[in-house]
Motif scaffolding. Sequence first.
Motif, PDB file in Angstrom:
ATOM      1  N   GLU A 198       0.836  -1.206   0.000  1.00 27.66           N
ATOM      2  CA  GLU A 198       0.000   0.000   0.000  1.00 27.66           C
ATOM      3  C   GLU A 198       0.869   1.254   0.000  1.00 27.66           C
ATOM      4  O   GLU A 198       1.866   1.325   0.732  1.00 27.66           O
ATOM      5  CB  GLU A 198      -0.892   0.013   1.246  1.00 27.66           C
ATOM      6  CG  GLU A 198      -1.910  -1.121   1.309  1.00 27.66           C
ATOM      7  CD  GLU A 198      -3.151  -0.869   0.463  1.00 27.66           C
ATOM      8  OE1 GLU A 198      -3.296   0.243  -0.085  1.00 27.66           O
ATOM      9  OE2 GLU A 198      -3.965  -1.819   0.349  1.00 27.66           O
ATOM     10  N   ARG A 207      -5.911  -0.389   7.010  1.00 27.60           N
ATOM     11  CA  ARG A 207      -5.183  -0.499   5.743  1.00 27.60           C
ATOM     12  C   ARG A 207      -3.731  -0.819   6.044  1.00 27.60           C
ATOM     13  O   ARG A 207      -2.969   0.040   6.458  1.00 27.60           O
ATOM     14  CB  ARG A 207      -5.299   0.801   4.930  1.00 27.60           C
ATOM     15  CG  ARG A 207      -4.644   0.679   3.562  1.00 27.60           C
ATOM     16  CD  ARG A 207      -4.926   1.866   2.688  1.00 27.60           C
ATOM     17  NE  ARG A 207      -6.343   2.066   2.458  1.00 27.60           N
ATOM     18  CZ  ARG A 207      -7.087   1.339   1.610  1.00 27.60           C
ATOM     19  NH1 ARG A 207      -6.531   0.370   0.914  1.00 27.60           N
ATOM     20  NH2 ARG A 207      -8.362   1.577   1.466  1.00 27.60           N
ATOM     21  N   THR A 208      -3.372  -2.066   5.883  1.00 32.20           N
ATOM     22  CA  THR A 208      -2.026  -2.518   6.212  1.00 32.20           C
ATOM     23  C   THR A 208      -1.383  -3.148   4.977  1.00 32.20           C
ATOM     24  O   THR A 208      -2.030  -3.304   3.941  1.00 32.20           O
ATOM     25  CB  THR A 208      -2.060  -3.564   7.344  1.00 32.20           C
ATOM     26  OG1 THR A 208      -2.925  -4.613   6.930  1.00 32.20           O
ATOM     27  CG2 THR A 208      -2.552  -2.964   8.638  1.00 32.20           C
ATOM     28  N   GLU A 322     -14.789  -0.309   3.970  1.00 30.70           N
ATOM     29  CA  GLU A 322     -15.149  -1.578   3.316  1.00 30.70           C
ATOM     30  C   GLU A 322     -14.683  -2.758   4.160  1.00 30.70           C
ATOM     31  O   GLU A 322     -13.497  -2.892   4.459  1.00 30.70           O
ATOM     32  CB  GLU A 322     -14.497  -1.643   1.929  1.00 30.70           C
ATOM     33  CG  GLU A 322     -14.733  -2.978   1.259  1.00 30.70           C
ATOM     34  CD  GLU A 322     -13.963  -3.163  -0.036  1.00 30.70           C
ATOM     35  OE1 GLU A 322     -13.658  -2.176  -0.716  1.00 30.70           O
ATOM     36  OE2 GLU A 322     -13.668  -4.339  -0.347  1.00 30.70           O
TER      37      GLU A 322
HETATM   38  P1  ATP Z   1      -9.755  -1.024  -0.651  1.00 31.37           P
HETATM   39  O1  ATP Z   1     -10.586  -0.406  -1.742  1.00 31.37           O
HETATM   40  O2  ATP Z   1     -10.166  -0.571   0.712  1.00 31.37           O
HETATM   41  O3  ATP Z   1      -8.282  -0.934  -0.894  1.00 31.37           O
HETATM   42  P2  ATP Z   1     -10.234  -3.476  -1.999  1.00 31.37           P
HETATM   43  O4  ATP Z   1     -11.549  -3.194  -2.660  1.00 31.37           O
HETATM   44  O5  ATP Z   1      -9.002  -3.364  -2.801  1.00 31.37           O
HETATM   45  O6  ATP Z   1     -10.084  -2.572  -0.662  1.00 31.37           O
HETATM   46  P3  ATP Z   1     -10.592  -6.298  -2.004  1.00 31.37           P
HETATM   47  O7  ATP Z   1      -9.568  -6.552  -3.031  1.00 31.37           O
HETATM   48  O8  ATP Z   1     -12.026  -6.394  -2.379  1.00 31.37           O
HETATM   49  O9  ATP Z   1     -10.302  -4.878  -1.304  1.00 31.37           O
HETATM   50  O10 ATP Z   1     -10.264  -7.244  -0.748  1.00 31.37           O
HETATM   51  C1  ATP Z   1     -11.267  -7.829   0.055  1.00 31.37           C
HETATM   52  C2  ATP Z   1     -11.152  -7.365   1.491  1.00 31.37           C
HETATM   53  O11 ATP Z   1      -9.819  -7.449   1.978  1.00 31.37           O
HETATM   54  C3  ATP Z   1     -11.541  -5.914   1.691  1.00 31.37           C
HETATM   55  O12 ATP Z   1     -12.936  -5.776   1.792  1.00 31.37           O
HETATM   56  C4  ATP Z   1     -10.840  -5.575   2.992  1.00 31.37           C
HETATM   57  O13 ATP Z   1     -11.620  -5.968   4.113  1.00 31.37           O
HETATM   58  C5  ATP Z   1      -9.600  -6.428   2.946  1.00 31.37           C
HETATM   59  N1  ATP Z   1      -8.445  -5.585   2.578  1.00 31.37           N
HETATM   60  C6  ATP Z   1      -8.072  -5.197   1.347  1.00 31.37           C
HETATM   61  N2  ATP Z   1      -6.961  -4.449   1.400  1.00 31.37           N
HETATM   62  C7  ATP Z   1      -6.617  -4.358   2.702  1.00 31.37           C
HETATM   63  C8  ATP Z   1      -5.543  -3.734   3.412  1.00 31.37           C
HETATM   64  N3  ATP Z   1      -4.597  -3.062   2.776  1.00 31.37           N
HETATM   65  N4  ATP Z   1      -5.497  -3.855   4.760  1.00 31.37           N
HETATM   66  C9  ATP Z   1      -6.444  -4.548   5.431  1.00 31.37           C
HETATM   67  N5  ATP Z   1      -7.469  -5.170   4.812  1.00 31.37           N
HETATM   68  C10 ATP Z   1      -7.567  -5.089   3.472  1.00 31.37           C
END
Ligand code: ATP
Length: 570
Positions: A198, A207-208, A322
């Motif tokens: 990220e 967000r990690t 999300e």
């Molecule tokens: P965002 O838009 O917030 O970056 P995303 O739409 O890319 O998320 P997905 O690829 O749909 O996320 O991943 C499914 C789930 O994984 C997300 O709903 C979230 O709960 C979790 N997730 C995604 N990225 C991260 C992150 N960097 N840190 C923690 N949890 C995450």
Amino acid sequence: MTSEKIVEVAKRRGFFLQSFGAYSGVSGFYTYGPTGAPLKRNVEDVWRDRFVVREGNQEIDAPTVMPEPVFEASGHLDTFDDMLIACSECEESHRADHLIEDETDLADAESLPTEEIEDLIADNGIGCPNCGADLAGVAVDDFNLMFGTNIGPGSASPGYLRPETVQGIFVEFPQLKEYARNQLPFGVAQIGRAYRNEISPRRSIIRTREFTQAELDLFIDPEEDRPDLSDLADVRLPLYSAPDQQADDGDLEEMTLAEAVEEGPVDSEWVGYYLGIAKEWYERVGVDMDRFRFRQHLAGERAHYASDCWDAEAEIDGDWIELAGFSYRSDYDLRKHGEHSGEDFTIFREYDEPKSVTRATVDPDMSTLGPEYGSAAADIAAELAALAERDPDAFEGEDVTVEVDGESYEVPVDVANFRIEERTESGEHITPHVVEPSFGVDRLVYTILHHGYREDEIDGEKRVYLELDPEVAPTTVAVFPLMDREGMGEYATELEADLRSVGFATAYDDSGAIGRRYRRQDEVGTPFCVTVDHRTLEDDTVTVRERDSTEQRRIPVDELTDALEELRDT
Ligand code: ATP
């Protein structure tokens, strides 16, 4: 802000802390401590119970390092990018779409093209959050989020840490379908780590760069498989849809699942099915349903192959976060892996009765095709076969032209050995469609802590407690001796061991005043505390104190297990 309090309690009480503090910390990495690790594990276990065991799905555990061809096929290598803007003054990098979301009322800038993002940064006078320098005119670049590595010494075999767990399911489909005896529908789940580099990790574990996902891929026959919605038809879904990227001008409408799929905005019955299950499940683990919604993806936000996408979102200090995504992904993933690997990512669907069909086939003479066409021979043969099915008329002349890797090859029709045959077939190969609920575990852990955070006053003293469901609380019951004297300590130690031996997650605490011990357990969300006092030594009864109401009751020790089980399950 509750978030600040959560982060403070989380660190002090061992839920989570930023990792590598001894080396100044690295953003985007968190360590779950002695209370956070069991809380997270319990959340995963309850997910497993609902989405794997009770649904009759399979679970796998795949590697987190995967070779490059997997991500060429999945598209991650080309397109798994975020928008990066690097300040020309201080050189700090930022996520361009987040800067816009923070400074304007746009809720989802991610789906906008980079040029529009650059214009918005200039038009809104957005500056660098680090040094304040004007960012107008600074280019926005695509930054691929995958962590790369090499598999083995040297750089001949590049690999990547998986950015989502599901690719580990898709790539094994040729074998997984065998375990499912080639019968659709079947579901395969995985709980595990995913990695994304990220650009600006933030809001602690929300967000990690390394996080845990719980994902399920349900493989279905799109023409034949329908979910059984009967038990879920009355589940009320809070559905939010916004006509554009504006956060506040959308509509939140609550409707039953049956209405949502019959006449409402949910297009896919399968997606609706998982929204229904997820709503009940989130409630079960402690998400406040007044601060929860399903948000429909905007058209520009959806991948082109995905027809119906919703996110589960929770409100945290005024922002919607999300928690999970639910999408109907068509046959895209399996088809791509089939094309790239050359393996069979299809399922054989049997006809009710064998059918007589006309088929155009080729049977190229490889001995001729081999030497003359070099290493492209096998690909040419495959192209000829595909062309015969697609366009038999192409074989009417003397030569037939096929393209392989951008090169045109002319193959004499007699070498291709083109034939039209009548034959009886018992079925056909189809590429299954995929319905994918994808849950983030860390964001849910955070939400459970946030939504469960309570402050009240007991006997004029402020109290902080976490209203955690006993099913996920790190400790279910804490045992205290009133004092470590006259045998109360030994009695309490033995009682704690007994409770542990029948499966309760326990804690033992004999230090400080009893009130302080209650506060300590309240702050980590322990639902029940049992105190051994003088009376216990006389009549084998103990005090059971309930966290939320702080009510205490006297219970005979030999009824304690049953009483705690009853309290836990109600
Ligand atoms: P965002 O838009 O917030 O970056 P995303 O739409 O890319 O998320 P997905 O690829 O749909 O996320 O991943 C499914 C789930 O994984 C997300 O709903 C979230 O709960 C979790 N997730 C995604 N990225 C991260 C992150 N960097 N840190 C923690 N949890 C995450």
